[in-house]
Every structure is written in structure tokens, then in C-alpha cells.
Design a protein around this motif. Structure first.
Motif, short mmCIF file in Angstrom:
data_model
loop_
_atom_site.label_atom_id
_atom_site.label_comp_id
_atom_site.label_asym_id
_atom_site.label_seq_id
_atom_site.Cartn_x
_atom_site.Cartn_y
_atom_site.Cartn_z
N PHE A 141 -46.46 56.50 -53.63
CA PHE A 141 -45.63 57.14 -52.62
C PHE A 141 -44.17 56.82 -52.91
CE2 PHE A 141 -43.29 56.72 -48.59
CZ PHE A 141 -43.39 58.02 -48.12
N ASP A 142 -43.30 57.83 -52.80
CA ASP A 142 -41.88 57.65 -53.08
C ASP A 142 -41.07 57.93 -51.83
OD1 ASP A 142 -39.30 57.53 -53.98
OD2 ASP A 142 -39.52 59.05 -55.54
N PRO A 143 -40.65 56.88 -51.10
CA PRO A 143 -39.91 57.11 -49.85
C PRO A 143 -38.52 57.69 -50.07
CG PRO A 143 -39.99 54.77 -50.37
CD PRO A 143 -40.88 55.45 -51.36
N THR A 144 -38.05 57.73 -51.32
CA THR A 144 -36.74 58.33 -51.56
C THR A 144 -36.80 59.85 -51.61
OG1 THR A 144 -36.86 58.32 -53.99
CG2 THR A 144 -36.10 56.30 -52.91
N THR A 145 -38.02 60.41 -51.73
CA THR A 145 -38.16 61.87 -51.82
C THR A 145 -39.20 62.45 -50.88
OG1 THR A 145 -39.81 61.70 -53.60
CG2 THR A 145 -37.49 61.85 -54.26
N GLN A 146 -40.01 61.59 -50.23
CA GLN A 146 -41.12 62.08 -49.41
C GLN A 146 -41.02 61.53 -47.99
OE1 GLN A 146 -43.89 60.45 -52.65
NE2 GLN A 146 -45.16 62.03 -51.71
N PRO A 147 -41.24 62.38 -46.97
CA PRO A 147 -41.31 61.86 -45.59
C PRO A 147 -42.57 61.02 -45.42
CG PRO A 147 -41.89 64.19 -45.65
CD PRO A 147 -41.42 63.84 -47.03
N LEU A 148 -42.48 60.00 -44.60
CA LEU A 148 -43.59 59.08 -44.40
C LEU A 148 -44.63 59.70 -43.47
CD1 LEU A 148 -44.69 56.22 -44.94
CD2 LEU A 148 -43.45 55.47 -42.90
N THR A 149 -45.89 59.66 -43.89
CA THR A 149 -47.00 60.16 -43.07
C THR A 149 -48.04 59.06 -42.91
OG1 THR A 149 -48.38 61.00 -44.88
CG2 THR A 149 -46.61 62.44 -44.09
N TRP A 150 -48.90 59.25 -41.92
CA TRP A 150 -49.94 58.25 -41.67
C TRP A 150 -50.87 58.09 -42.88
CZ3 TRP A 150 -49.63 54.94 -37.81
CH2 TRP A 150 -48.88 55.27 -36.68
N SER A 151 -51.13 59.17 -43.58
CA SER A 151 -52.06 59.10 -44.71
C SER A 151 -51.46 58.33 -45.89
CB SER A 151 -52.47 60.50 -45.16
OG SER A 151 -51.36 61.23 -45.64
N ASP A 152 -50.15 58.08 -45.85
CA ASP A 152 -49.51 57.30 -46.90
C ASP A 152 -49.65 55.79 -46.68
OD1 ASP A 152 -48.44 59.52 -48.36
OD2 ASP A 152 -46.90 59.73 -46.80
N LEU A 153 -50.14 55.39 -45.52
CA LEU A 153 -50.16 53.97 -45.15
C LEU A 153 -51.53 53.34 -45.40
CD1 LEU A 153 -48.23 54.15 -41.76
CD2 LEU A 153 -47.32 53.48 -44.00
N ARG A 154 -51.50 52.07 -45.81
CA ARG A 154 -52.70 51.28 -45.99
C ARG A 154 -52.57 50.01 -45.15
NH1 ARG A 154 -53.34 55.57 -47.65
NH2 ARG A 154 -53.93 56.28 -49.73
N LEU A 155 -53.55 49.75 -44.29
CA LEU A 155 -53.51 48.57 -43.42
C LEU A 155 -53.69 47.31 -44.25
CD1 LEU A 155 -53.39 47.60 -40.44
CD2 LEU A 155 -55.91 47.67 -40.46
N VAL A 156 -52.76 46.37 -44.12
CA VAL A 156 -52.85 45.12 -44.88
C VAL A 156 -52.97 43.89 -43.99
CG1 VAL A 156 -51.70 45.99 -46.96
CG2 VAL A 156 -50.31 45.01 -45.10
N ALA A 157 -52.71 44.03 -42.68
CA ALA A 157 -52.87 42.90 -41.77
C ALA A 157 -53.02 43.41 -40.35
CB ALA A 157 -51.67 41.96 -41.85
N ARG A 158 -53.95 42.81 -39.64
CA ARG A 158 -54.09 43.05 -38.20
C ARG A 158 -54.32 41.70 -37.54
NH1 ARG A 158 -55.78 47.15 -34.20
NH2 ARG A 158 -56.56 45.99 -32.40
N THR A 159 -53.55 41.39 -36.54
CA THR A 159 -53.63 40.08 -35.91
C THR A 159 -54.32 40.17 -34.55
OG1 THR A 159 -51.60 40.16 -34.56
CG2 THR A 159 -51.35 39.66 -36.92
N GLY A 160 -54.57 39.00 -34.00
CA GLY A 160 -54.96 38.89 -32.60
C GLY A 160 -53.71 38.69 -31.74
N LYS A 161 -53.92 38.11 -30.58
CA LYS A 161 -52.83 37.92 -29.64
C LYS A 161 -51.84 36.85 -30.12
CE LYS A 161 -54.77 39.23 -25.13
NZ LYS A 161 -53.60 39.99 -24.67
#
Length: 205
Positions: A141-161
Motif C-alpha cells: 500500500f502506498d499512502p502517498t498515492t492511494q486513499p486509505l481504506t479498511w481493506s488496506d489495514l491489518r490488525l496487529v494489536a488489540r488490548t483489553g481495558k
């Protein structure tokens, strides 16, 4: 480890009456623009040295003065419904469009990071967090030429409270990433259904 932003969100020059928070490392787009140019935001050299921040200041200076106010209320956890593709960095054009310039595609200044890094958030109001979700854009993905979309994202961390505090740290481990990426942090505050959507531009060394 103790740390805080260069200037508190409640200081007079921040120009905001209600303090909230943001990712300060790697700096979110508008926090980085405020940090670099808040004391010199009318300097025409910004147009050449930092053109993405320049267009943001020209569009709405309050997006930087209120670097800690990029949130939406009442999302109900259904983030993709309220934040359309191409509007992720503005939180779906929240706050009457104040942050729209943050969706602008281009070469935003980056923070150098490694495969293992820590997302640091500053929460002036000590809201606490039900959870944080941290995403990184897919390789290629190239953020200098492409708008960011949800499908471009990969979850790398999810926390608790997280208990109410002013400083939060989220350890993140990745692999196989190089070059320019966007780190996208979703912060679900605990005091009400208030969600922060925060883009940080990074360069994986």
C-alpha cells in the motif's frame, strides 16, 4: 517510564477548551503538524519543507490546535459504517469536517520505527480505554498515492481495558514490513461511547 507531549492540551496556545487525547508516538498526523509548526505555523517555508502539514494548516488551523479532539460519539463499535473508505484519518469527517485535511493523500512526514514498536497515547482527560486496536497498512500500500481504506489495514494489536491515566503504551510486534506505512489506532474511551481514529505515518527501517 514517564513521558508526555511537549505541551499539555490545556495550555492556552493549544486553543482547545476540552482536553482529550491522541497518539503522540508515532505522532498522529495533526499532532505531528502541531508539534513541528505550532509555534511557527505562518512560516511560508512550511509549504516547501512540510507540504502535507501546510495544506492542513491552510485548510483548518483548528485541526492542529485541537489535535486531541479527533473523535466520534455513538459509533456503537460499528466503525466501518460511520467511517467510510477514504475518510479514515478524519474519523469520517467528524467534528463538522474540521479534520478533513488529514485524509489528503500525499507524502506526510514519517516516524522511523522497527518491527517491534510501542504506540504511545496521551490522554489529558484521563478517560481510560475499553480497548485499543492498532492496525498497520498492508505491504504494497502506498499512502502517498492511494486513499486509505479498511481493506488496506491489518490488525496487529488489540488490548483489553486500560484504567484512567494520562499515558498509555501499547506494544506492537510485526514482521515482513518495510518502507512507508500508516499505523491506524482506534481508541475506545471508557467514560462514554467515544472513539478516536488516529493515523500515524511511519517508515519501517
Amino acid at each position: 517510564m514517564s513521558w508526555s507531549p511537549r505541551c499539555s492540551a490545556s495550555s492556552p496556545r493549544s486553543g482547545t477548551a476540552v482536553a482529550h487525547g491522541s497518539v503522540v508516538d508515532p505522532a498522529s498526523r495533526n499532532y505531528g503538524c502541531w508539534l513541528r509548526w505550532g509555534s511557527d505555523f505562518q512560516n511560508p517555508a512550511m509549504a516547501r519543507q512540510d507540504p502535507m502539514c501546510w495544506q492542513a494548516w491552510q485548510d483548518n488551523p483548528n485541526a492542529m490546535w485541537n489535535w486531541n479532539g479527533l473523535y466520534r460519539n455513538g459509533s456503537g463499535g460499528n466503525f466501518q459504517a460511520v467511517v467510510p473508505d477514504g475518510q479514515l484519518c478524519s474519523g469520517g469527517r467528524t467534528e463538522g469536517g474540521r479534520y478533513n485535511s488529514l485524509d489528503t493523500v500525499g507524502a506526510w512526514k514519517t516516524t522511523d520505527i522497527g518491527a517491534n514498536f510501542t504506540v504511545k497515547l496521551y490522554d489529558q482527560a484521563s478517560h481510560g480505554a475499553d480497548y485499543f486496536q492498532v492496525y498497520v497498512t498492508r505491504q504494497g500500500f502506498d499512502p502517498t498515492t492511494q486513499p486509505l481504506t479498511w481493506s488496506d489495514l491489518r490488525l496487529v494489536a488489540r488490548t483489553g481495558k486500560y484504567a484512567p491515566s494520562q499515558n498509555y503504551e501499547i506494544p506492537v510486534s510485526t514482521s515482513g514490513l518495510s518502507g512507508r506505512h500508516v499505523v491506524y489506532t482506534i481508541w475506545q474511551a471508557s467514560h462514554m461511547d467515544q472513539t478516536y481514529f488516529l493515523c500515524s505515518d511511519v517508515n519501517f527501517r
